[in-house]
Design an enzyme around this catalytic site. Structure first.
Site, PDB file in Angstrom:
ATOM      1  N   TRP A 101      -3.160   1.978   0.416  1.00  0.00           N
ATOM      2  CA  TRP A 101      -3.284   0.524   0.506  1.00  0.00           C
ATOM      3  C   TRP A 101      -1.925  -0.154   0.446  1.00  0.00           C
ATOM      4  O   TRP A 101      -1.683  -1.137   1.153  1.00  0.00           O
ATOM      5  CB  TRP A 101      -4.237  -0.001  -0.566  1.00  0.00           C
ATOM      6  CG  TRP A 101      -5.577   0.662  -0.461  1.00  0.00           C
ATOM      7  CD1 TRP A 101      -6.173   1.493  -1.363  1.00  0.00           C
ATOM      8  CD2 TRP A 101      -6.472   0.602   0.664  1.00  0.00           C
ATOM      9  NE1 TRP A 101      -7.381   1.945  -0.882  1.00  0.00           N
ATOM     10  CE2 TRP A 101      -7.586   1.417   0.359  1.00  0.00           C
ATOM     11  CE3 TRP A 101      -6.436  -0.061   1.886  1.00  0.00           C
ATOM     12  CZ2 TRP A 101      -8.662   1.588   1.234  1.00  0.00           C
ATOM     13  CZ3 TRP A 101      -7.498   0.107   2.764  1.00  0.00           C
ATOM     14  CH2 TRP A 101      -8.585   0.919   2.443  1.00  0.00           C
ATOM     15  N   ASP A 171      -1.198  -5.871  -6.115  1.00  0.00           N
ATOM     16  CA  ASP A 171      -2.607  -5.651  -5.786  1.00  0.00           C
ATOM     17  C   ASP A 171      -3.215  -4.875  -6.955  1.00  0.00           C
ATOM     18  O   ASP A 171      -2.845  -3.728  -7.213  1.00  0.00           O
ATOM     19  CB  ASP A 171      -2.691  -4.836  -4.491  1.00  0.00           C
ATOM     20  CG  ASP A 171      -4.108  -4.426  -4.114  1.00  0.00           C
ATOM     21  OD1 ASP A 171      -5.054  -4.680  -4.897  1.00  0.00           O
ATOM     22  OD2 ASP A 171      -4.269  -3.826  -3.027  1.00  0.00           O
ATOM     23  N   LYS A 195     -14.631  -3.509  -6.736  1.00  0.00           N
ATOM     24  CA  LYS A 195     -14.402  -2.274  -7.467  1.00  0.00           C
ATOM     25  C   LYS A 195     -14.748  -2.404  -8.949  1.00  0.00           C
ATOM     26  O   LYS A 195     -15.385  -1.527  -9.522  1.00  0.00           O
ATOM     27  CB  LYS A 195     -12.947  -1.826  -7.302  1.00  0.00           C
ATOM     28  CG  LYS A 195     -12.576  -1.528  -5.855  1.00  0.00           C
ATOM     29  CD  LYS A 195     -11.121  -1.159  -5.705  1.00  0.00           C
ATOM     30  CE  LYS A 195     -10.750  -0.913  -4.262  1.00  0.00           C
ATOM     31  NZ  LYS A 195     -11.464   0.222  -3.638  1.00  0.00           N
TER      32      LYS A 195
END
Length: 360
Positions: A101, A171, A195
């Site tokens: 990511w 993030d 998540k």
């Protein structure tokens, strides 16, 4: 039907108490005769929902007054573009690439300016966090970017990088609200909620006010400008109302559980159960350097792909779902987010011991 233990990396397990409460309110939210799914985002009732959600999140994270909380659509992946569009004044940014990511965010930023990869752990399949105490930070960098917890590879920054005065952007999708954090150390903290907080379809961005300006890259769409959403209190367009409602319930559940310090203790206990077994197992082994292990995502392997597949299949039959590793790395992965009870991890370890005895 009894509920399984769901080890999915996202969309992921939610607290049962939250699900039950939402189910009870599905047809009629607090006597209004309709579901939150059907409610106008301009209504007084929804205004209370979003304001309470923000207030509870601010309390949990002790967010300073000079930070805005934005409930945005597009997920974390949209932030990969939104961040450079809003922050790249010099068209330069530094990225620390510790997983897929962060790599995607770096690749996206290269469309808008010079995105420097100043550190990476790709040389060892992202199985560790590089030393970030004295990096070659670009003098004209607009910000330094990290992905704090790596969902696929199971690594976590235990110490934030030394950005040498540059804005830190992080993030935190897969570790959001798993432990206390000092928001004042960041310029922007953001995370997809699917998540560890709520259902899929939203990202929460916490942004220092001085970074929210009209001075954005030329051609930046109105909807991708932070100021648009900050000025409108996340209600510029119709937001993901039901997701905000569910996240708000999770925030209240976290407060009732004792807040983020209590959650960190609980998460450490769960992770220790699993890592202690992996460290002593003759069949299974963890794939992450111990000092960089995540509390949220625990990847492991047997070293035999057929045995891995057998384990995932038999685990599912035993009510332990979604243990297959990410398609890019294979093996197994147990995501043990806030809502995963200790009993779920105990059941997983017991099953792993049984499987090792039968297949070792």
């Amino acid at each position: 039907m009894s509920r399984v233990y769901n080890f999915s990396a996202g969309p992921a397990v939610l607290p049962e108490a939250v699900l039950q409460e939402a189910a009870e309110e599905m047809m009629d939210y607090r006597g209004c005769g309709m579901s939150v799914m059907e409610m106008s985002h301009r209504s007084k009732m929804f205004e209370t929902i979003i304001q309470e959600a923000e207030a509870d999140l601010r309390e949990l994270l002790q967010i300073p007054d000079n930070y805005k909380v934005l409930f945005l659509q597009g997920g974390a992946s949209q932030q990969f573009a939104m961040i450079p569009m809003n922050l790249m004044k010099n068209r330069v940014a530094d990225y620390i690439v510790t997983g897929q990511w962060a790599k995607k965010a770096w690749q996206e930023a290269r469309k808008y300016g010079k995105a420097n990869k100043i550190a990476s752990s790709e040389d060892k399949t992202f199985s560790y966090i590089p030393d970030c105490s004295d990096l070659d930070i670009s003098p004209d960098a607009d910000y330094v970017y990290i992905c704090e917890n790596n969902t696929i590879y199971g690594t976590k920054f235990k110490t934030l990088p030394n950005t040498k005065g540059k804005i830190l952007v992080s993030d935190v999708s897969s570790c959001f609200l798993s432990e206390p954090m000092d928001i004042s150390k960041y310029g922007i903290v953001y995370g997809g909620v699917q998540k560890n907080i709520g259902p899929a379809g939203m990202v929460i961005s916490i942004i220092r006010e001085d970074l929210i300006t009209e001075d954005v890259l030329e051609g930046t769409p109105t909807m991708l400008t932070y100021k648009t959403h900050a000025d409108a209190g996340s209600l510029y367009n119709t937001p993901n109302c039901y997701c905000i409602y569910m996240c708000g319930k999770v925030f209240k559940w976290l407060k009732a559980m004792g807040g983020l310090s209590a959650m960190k203790e609980r998460n450490e206990r769960k992770a220790k159960l699993l890592y202690d077994f992996l460290d002593e197992s003759q069949l299974f082994k963890g794939t992450v350097v111990p000092r960089d292990r995540s509390l949220m995502n625990v990847p492991f392997v047997t070293g035999n792909q057929d045995l891995d597949a057998k384990f995932v299949k038999e685990a599912a039959e035993a009510g332990l779902e979604n243990l297959k590793g990410h398609r890019s790395v294979g093996g197994m992965r147990a995501s043990i987010y806030n809502a995963m009870p200790v009993e779920g991890v105990e059941a997983l370890v017991a099953f792993m011991k049984k499987f090792e005895k039968e297949n070792g």
